[in-house]
Design a protein around this motif. Structure first.
Motif, PDB file in Angstrom:
ATOM      1  N   LEU A 106       0.810  -1.222   0.000  1.00 51.62           N
ATOM      2  CA  LEU A 106       0.000   0.000   0.000  1.00 51.62           C
ATOM      3  C   LEU A 106       0.839   1.265   0.000  1.00 51.62           C
ATOM      4  N   SER A 107       2.119   1.146   0.387  1.00 55.72           N
ATOM      5  CA  SER A 107       2.983   2.320   0.427  1.00 55.72           C
ATOM      6  C   SER A 107       3.291   2.803  -0.998  1.00 55.72           C
ATOM      7  N   PRO A 108       3.091   4.088  -1.286  1.00 55.99           N
ATOM      8  CA  PRO A 108       3.383   4.598  -2.644  1.00 55.99           C
ATOM      9  C   PRO A 108       4.826   4.338  -3.072  1.00 55.99           C
ATOM     10  N   ALA A 109       5.751   4.418  -2.120  1.00 62.49           N
ATOM     11  CA  ALA A 109       7.163   4.198  -2.440  1.00 62.49           C
ATOM     12  C   ALA A 109       7.577   2.759  -2.181  1.00 62.49           C
ATOM     13  N   HIS A 110       6.623   1.908  -1.808  1.00 64.40           N
ATOM     14  CA  HIS A 110       6.914   0.525  -1.430  1.00 64.40           C
ATOM     15  C   HIS A 110       8.072   0.470  -0.436  1.00 64.40           C
ATOM     16  N   SER A 111       7.909   1.255   0.616  1.00 61.09           N
ATOM     17  CA  SER A 111       8.939   1.400   1.629  1.00 61.09           C
ATOM     18  C   SER A 111       8.472   0.759   2.944  1.00 61.09           C
ATOM     19  N   PHE A 112       9.461   0.312   3.744  1.00 59.69           N
ATOM     20  CA  PHE A 112       9.184  -0.211   5.083  1.00 59.69           C
ATOM     21  C   PHE A 112       9.580   0.790   6.171  1.00 59.69           C
ATOM     22  N   ALA A 113      10.079   1.954   5.785  1.00 63.13           N
ATOM     23  CA  ALA A 113      10.580   2.921   6.750  1.00 63.13           C
ATOM     24  C   ALA A 113       9.474   3.356   7.710  1.00 63.13           C
ATOM     25  N   LEU A 114       9.844   3.564   8.971  1.00 63.41           N
ATOM     26  CA  LEU A 114       8.873   3.947   9.988  1.00 63.41           C
ATOM     27  C   LEU A 114       8.108   5.205   9.583  1.00 63.41           C
ATOM     28  N   LYS A 115       8.808   6.207   9.106  1.00 63.85           N
ATOM     29  CA  LYS A 115       8.156   7.465   8.715  1.00 63.85           C
ATOM     30  C   LYS A 115       7.164   7.242   7.583  1.00 63.85           C
ATOM     31  N   ASP A 116       7.562   6.447   6.589  1.00 60.01           N
ATOM     32  CA  ASP A 116       6.673   6.182   5.456  1.00 60.01           C
ATOM     33  C   ASP A 116       5.442   5.383   5.881  1.00 60.01           C
ATOM     34  N   ILE A 117       5.622   4.458   6.815  1.00 57.78           N
ATOM     35  CA  ILE A 117       4.485   3.695   7.324  1.00 57.78           C
ATOM     36  C   ILE A 117       3.533   4.609   8.087  1.00 57.78           C
ATOM     37  N   TYR A 118       4.099   5.528   8.877  1.00 59.85           N
ATOM     38  CA  TYR A 118       3.268   6.484   9.616  1.00 59.85           C
ATOM     39  C   TYR A 118       2.497   7.415   8.683  1.00 59.85           C
ATOM     40  N   ASP A 119       3.076   7.714   7.518  1.00 56.48           N
ATOM     41  CA  ASP A 119       2.455   8.667   6.583  1.00 56.48           C
ATOM     42  C   ASP A 119       1.417   8.020   5.670  1.00 56.48           C
ATOM     43  N   LEU A 120       1.206   6.704   5.784  1.00 57.18           N
ATOM     44  CA  LEU A 120       0.228   6.033   4.931  1.00 57.18           C
ATOM     45  C   LEU A 120      -1.177   6.582   5.152  1.00 57.18           C
ATOM     46  N   LYS A 121      -1.899   6.761   4.076  1.00 58.71           N
ATOM     47  CA  LYS A 121      -3.298   7.184   4.133  1.00 58.71           C
ATOM     48  C   LYS A 121      -4.161   5.973   3.784  1.00 58.71           C
ATOM     49  N   LEU A 122      -4.608   5.266   4.809  1.00 59.34           N
ATOM     50  CA  LEU A 122      -5.336   4.026   4.600  1.00 59.34           C
ATOM     51  C   LEU A 122      -6.826   4.239   4.779  1.00 59.34           C
TER      52      LEU A 122
END
Length: 480
Positions: free
Chosen positions: A179-195
């Motif tokens: 679901l991550s636009p950047a297909h990232s596992f980074a904590l910040k990117d996970i927190y920024d997900l709009k689910l």
């Protein structure tokens, strides 16, 4: 660099322990590693949170979008300190114990420590999962190789539960990466997900079951009492004092901030399950005739209160959980030490076969009384402030839920004081009359634990200040 060393020290010492020829040298090697890790953890706890020494960010698996990223906020510092302190206390208190194939025993203990430390430091979701498994795999071998006669069957049950949880978590990890636009596992990117709400609900269930098994929380708890009972007490100290905190930590770090809508949706159900877990375990503890099983159910009850305080979604309750994670680890390790000392000196853990042990071991009795007061959260012990804050948070959530949960205080006093009375007071049993002397390393380590219980009870400010920034940051995101 400090963050990386906190993992490397037990990892390197653990692997090298397999090559040590002498079991005695393996003991010294493990104590040396634990002391070095504790010193480093204290340095990290005193360092500024934004210090570059507390962060690591290396290329790891670029094809998967995962980096070897470690970071330390106040909660990570506290739990890494708990891990290092616990392992040091465990190795010192059991220094006189003789283990079959001690080199492998201490090696696996240190490898488990490396995994648990990594869980608390990971700033990448895939790396978090990697360390989660690194902590569990050595624990399987420890439980199956050292302990009581039923250890194989019990460890298989432990394996089934934790394997199921890990499998569900892996699906959740891959789902969030998808679901991550950047297909990232980074904590910040996970927190920024709009689910969306359905996406949050699906992922929340996957992660929550995995974390609830590890805590453990009713009805996912049934592996715990048996595992704690048949495992060697040193292993049980590690599982109960530190490893169960992985589940609570994961809920705070990865569940609540990422799935706020799902927390709102399922939070009330989880609070109810947590209070059921609290009362159920307390009532079961009242019926126990085995010292280790009583402590096991007592631990489930304390974890139930912490879980409820997380999902009432207010800052004061969460602050209580932060403080109590550390304090519960210290107190329960002390109780396991007493259980180990009683079994090794009398040859039994059953209340029905004990009594009057205070006549043979007055120093052990005095130390147990301090730990018993902490277990029922008496004022001026370390557990009081955390429990007070958690019940405060529950009160702001719902007065009736709080009233029901408060019954656990009476139950905790009943089963804890019953334990003290049955084991140490009354008419001396044959086992108590013939009890051997408690080892000096055990008494000395227990004394250190009791000093911590009193100091943190009188002056809890350092723990509160260490974790206040984390609770404030979560509150600022309007999650609570």
């Amino acid at each position: 660099m400090i963050a990386l060393l906190l993992i490397l020290i037990p990892l390197i010492f653990g692997f090298s322990s397999f090559a040590i020829k002498s079991d005695g040298a393996a003991k010294v090697w493990a104590v040396t590693a634990s002391v070095a890790g504790l010193v480093l953890a204290i340095v990290a706890a005193c360092a500024k949170t934004d210090a570059s020494l507390l962060t690591v960010n290396y290329t790891w698996l670029p094809v998967l979008g995962s980096r070897f990223a470690l970071s330390m906020d106040g909660m990570s510092k506290m739990l890494v300190l708990l891990t290092a302190l616990s392992m040091c206390l465990i190795f010192l208190s059991t220094f006189k114990n003789n283990y079959k194939n001690a080199r492998s025993f201490y090696a696996l203990m240190m490898l488990t420590q490396a995994g648990m430390t990594g869980v608390f430091l990971a700033a990448d979701l895939l790396l978090f999962y990697f360390f989660w498994e690194l902590a569990l795999i050595p624990a399987y071998f420890l439980c199956s190789m050292w302990g009581g006669e039923r250890r194989i069957a019990v460890t298989f049950k432990f394996f089934v539960y934790t394997f199921l949880g890990s499998l569900l978590m892996l699906v959740g990890v891959l789902y969030l990466n998808y679901l991550s636009p950047a297909h990232s596992f980074a904590l910040k990117d996970i927190y920024d997900l709009k689910l969306s709400a359905p996406q949050q609900s699906f992922a929340f269930i996957l992660f929550f079951i995995a974390f609830a098994i590890k805590m453990p929380l009713f009805p996912f708890h049934t592996w715990q009492p048996d595992t704690y009972e048949v495992s060697d007490t040193a292993i049980t100290m590690m599982l109960s004092g530190v490893m169960v905190k992985m589940g609570l930590f994961a809920v705070i770090r990865w569940l609540v901030p990422v799935f706020p809508d799902a927390v709102n949706q399922f939070g009330h159900i989880i609070v109810v399950l947590s209070v059921i877990s609290l009362l159920y375990a307390s009532f079961i503890a009242l019926q126990q005739d085995d010292l280790k099983r009583l402590i096991a159910y007592s631990s489930i009850a304390h974890i139930g209160l912490m879980s409820a305080a997380i999902f009432v979604r207010n800052e004061v309750g969460l602050q209580g959980v932060m403080v109590q994670m550390f304090n519960h680890g210290i107190t329960v390790i002390g109780l396991w030490m007493v259980a180990d000392a009683v079994e090794r000196t009398t040859g039994t853990r059953k209340f029905s076969e004990l009594g009057g042990l205070a006549q043979r071991s007055p120093s052990l009795t005095a130390l147990l009384v301090v730990l018993a007061f902490a277990n029922i959260s008496l004022p001026l012990t370390n557990s009081f402030i955390g429990e007070f804050l958690m019940f405060n948070g529950l009160f702001h959530y719902n007065i009736w839920v709080t009233a029901i949960a408060l019954i656990s205080i009476i139950l905790a006093a009943a089963y804890t004081l019953r334990m003290v009375q049955k084991v140490f007071y009354g008419t001396a049993s044959v086992a108590s009359q013939n009890a051997a002397a408690v080892s000096k390393p055990m008494i000395a380590t227990l004394a250190v634990v009791c000093i911590l219980v009193i100091v943190l009870g009188v002056y809890p400010k350092p723990l509160i200040e260490l974790t206040q920034q984390v609770t404030g940051a979560l509150a600022a995101k309007t999650i609570f």
